[in-house]
Design an enzyme around this catalytic site. Structure first.
Site: not given
Length: 259
Positions: A41-43, A191
């Site tokens: 999802s995120e880094t 999203w």
């Protein structure tokens, strides 16, 4: 690089985030390529500033993100566990300002967010309503997402929006939410325009969910469930113009990137 499961006590639950501590910034293209390679999802990337705060940036596999809670929680865990700095910590982000992190007496890490309470929408966009498989009770919005409110947790779990159709709502994402059956409220976050189909646990959107449910339920401290396949628990409270979101974290991986 560290990979951390956030908002959970169990590995393979919560939301996995990659954390890359830096002495100096890589290029935007390099950071985006690393995030795409990680396919999480995120880094999160951070650099310590002269005043001791940590400038943090977050990248999904598709783009840089303005605000991410779970990767901030994961970054705080790495900083504390690797003895880069001791709590309390301050993260600095261009679109959010300062995010404070403390370690609570119960061991959870708690973040301080700006209050981003959503506003009711009299006429939701038809594209949103058409993309939903269930008619909502009401719709609200803030600067991050459309808030689709249902009457029961079962409806949130049954939500199956047309993800391709949701892309036309960009840059806003979509959160579906309802009162919880065991927790105060529950949610799921979609999203497709900004990162992926469904985010496992979304810390940032609770800057809007918590004030909404606090006002509706008449209480300032709440426990939230994000009912994704991996699921996660968030321990939340509202004080004036700040929203506090706490969670557990567990490390999954420590590695080295070659570029």
């Amino acid at each position: 690089m560290y990979q951390i499961d956030a908002f959970t006590h169990e590995r393979f639950k919560g939301n996995p985030a990659a954390v890359v501590p830096l002495d100096r910034w890589l290029s935007d293209a390099q950071m985006q390529a690393i995030a795409a390679e990680n396919n999480l999802s995120e880094t999160a990337f951070f650099v310590r500033e002269a005043d001791g705060a940590f400038h943090i940036r977050w990248f999904s596999p598709l783009a840089e993100i303005d605000f991410c809670g779970h990767a901030t929680l994961a970054s705080a865990f790495v900083i504390i566990e690797q003895r880069i700095a001791a709590a309390p910590l301050t993260f600095r982000a261009a679109a959010v300002g300062d995010i404070g992190v403390v370690r609570r007496a119960d061991g959870l890490l708690e973040m301080s967010f700006p209050n981003r309470a959503p506003e009711p929408v009299a006429e939701p966009p038809q594209a949103l309503l058409d993309a939903l498989n269930l008619a909502p009770e009401c719709v609200l919005r803030n600067r991050q997402a459309w808030f689709v409110v249902y009457s029961s947790e079962e409806q949130v779990r049954a939500a199956a929006p047309d993800l391709q159709a949701l892309k036309v709502l960009a840059p806003l994402d979509v959160v579906v939410t309802a009162p919880g059956s065991q927790q105060d409220f529950t949610s799921r976050y979609f999203w497709p325009a900004n990162g992926g189909d469904e985010d496992p646990v979304t810390g940032s959107i609770h800057a809007g969910l918590v004030p909404y449910w606090a006002a509706r339920l008449g209480k300032s401290s709440l426990v939230a469930l994000q009912a994704s396949r991996r699921s996660g628990l968030l321990y939340c409270r509202v004080e004036d113009d700040r929203v506090f979101v706490a969670g557990a974290v567990v490390q999954y991986l420590q590695g080295q990137i070659e570029i």
